[in-house]
Design a protein around this motif. Sequence first.
Motif, short mmCIF file in Angstrom:
data_model
loop_
_atom_site.label_atom_id
_atom_site.label_comp_id
_atom_site.label_asym_id
_atom_site.label_seq_id
_atom_site.Cartn_x
_atom_site.Cartn_y
_atom_site.Cartn_z
N LEU A 24 -7.38 -2.70 -10.34
CA LEU A 24 -7.98 -2.18 -9.11
C LEU A 24 -9.11 -3.11 -8.70
CD1 LEU A 24 -8.07 1.65 -9.73
CD2 LEU A 24 -7.05 0.49 -7.77
N GLY A 25 -8.99 -3.66 -7.50
CA GLY A 25 -10.05 -4.51 -6.97
C GLY A 25 -10.79 -3.80 -5.86
N CYS A 26 -10.25 -3.91 -4.66
CA CYS A 26 -10.95 -3.35 -3.49
C CYS A 26 -10.81 -1.84 -3.37
CB CYS A 26 -10.41 -4.01 -2.23
SG CYS A 26 -8.67 -3.61 -1.91
N GLU A 27 -9.71 -1.31 -3.85
CA GLU A 27 -9.37 0.13 -3.74
C GLU A 27 -9.24 0.60 -2.30
OE1 GLU A 27 -10.72 2.92 -6.75
OE2 GLU A 27 -12.13 1.39 -7.47
N GLY A 57 -6.72 -1.26 -0.12
CA GLY A 57 -5.54 -1.85 0.50
C GLY A 57 -5.66 -3.29 0.94
N VAL A 58 -6.70 -4.00 0.54
CA VAL A 58 -6.88 -5.37 1.02
C VAL A 58 -6.41 -6.41 0.01
CG1 VAL A 58 -8.58 -7.09 1.76
CG2 VAL A 58 -8.79 -4.71 2.53
N CYS A 59 -6.77 -6.27 -1.27
CA CYS A 59 -6.63 -7.39 -2.22
C CYS A 59 -5.24 -7.50 -2.85
CB CYS A 59 -7.68 -7.28 -3.30
SG CYS A 59 -7.41 -5.94 -4.50
N GLY A 60 -4.52 -6.41 -2.97
CA GLY A 60 -3.19 -6.46 -3.58
C GLY A 60 -3.17 -6.48 -5.10
N ALA A 61 -4.34 -6.42 -5.74
CA ALA A 61 -4.37 -6.45 -7.21
C ALA A 61 -3.61 -5.28 -7.82
CB ALA A 61 -5.82 -6.44 -7.70
N CYS A 62 -3.48 -4.21 -7.08
CA CYS A 62 -2.88 -2.97 -7.60
C CYS A 62 -1.39 -2.88 -7.30
CB CYS A 62 -3.59 -1.78 -6.97
SG CYS A 62 -3.33 -1.72 -5.18
N ARG A 77 0.98 -1.02 -2.51
CA ARG A 77 -0.39 -1.05 -3.02
C ARG A 77 -0.67 0.34 -3.60
NH1 ARG A 77 -0.77 -5.78 -0.75
NH2 ARG A 77 -2.54 -6.66 0.33
N CYS A 100 -3.19 1.67 -4.78
CA CYS A 100 -4.44 2.35 -4.43
C CYS A 100 -4.31 3.11 -3.13
CB CYS A 100 -5.60 1.36 -4.35
SG CYS A 100 -5.54 0.24 -2.92
FE1 FES Z 1 -7.09 -3.84 -3.56
FE2 FES Z 1 -5.34 -1.86 -4.00
S1 FES Z 1 -7.03 -2.39 -5.22
S2 FES Z 1 -5.27 -3.37 -2.45
#
Ligand code: FES
Length: 159
Positions: free
Chosen positions: A37-40, A42-47, A57, A59
């Motif tokens: 989980l990065g941005c939580e 919907g921006v970073c795509g880490a999830c 995504r 999150c």
């Molecule tokens: Fe960044 Fe889901 S945590 S898009």
Amino acid sequence: MQIALTANGRRFDLDVEARRTLADALRDDCGLTGTHLGCEHGVCGACTVLVDGTAVRSCLMFAVQCDGAQVRTVEGLAGEDGAAHPLQAAFSAEHALQCGFCTPGFLMLAAGALEADPGLAADPDRLRELLTSNLCRCTGYEPIRRAVIAAARAMTPRA
Ligand code: FES
Ligand code: FES
């Protein structure tokens, strides 16, 4: 709410609040902490994970939306014998990660895309567009691009 989802081939019966995200359910209820989980928002795509084969995504998705779904996370990429998935092998060979925080998201994004369309990696514009979906702040995108191309070659059956 009572839900049941399958993650990496294993069934999980969960009791979740309606507002619980899929990311939190995977990490905290299923113990699948490979999903980051990065941005939580919907921006970073880490999830990024696969839900019924489609990259999402996690999150931005509620766990209750996945009742009955097949979820695949980075823990489910390697083969049953533990052999690295072609994408994992190529990310390692091409040095496509540094801190690795973004890596599970990129791996699942690419896995979903290549499994749906193995020819995608041969199209520079489509591959670039795919990879812009996720954020990496330390490796740079060129090694990631090379890794996905190499993995696509390894995943394509030879005639
Ligand atoms: Fe960044 Fe889901 S945590 S898009
Ligand atoms: Fe560090 Fe991508 S490897 S953010």
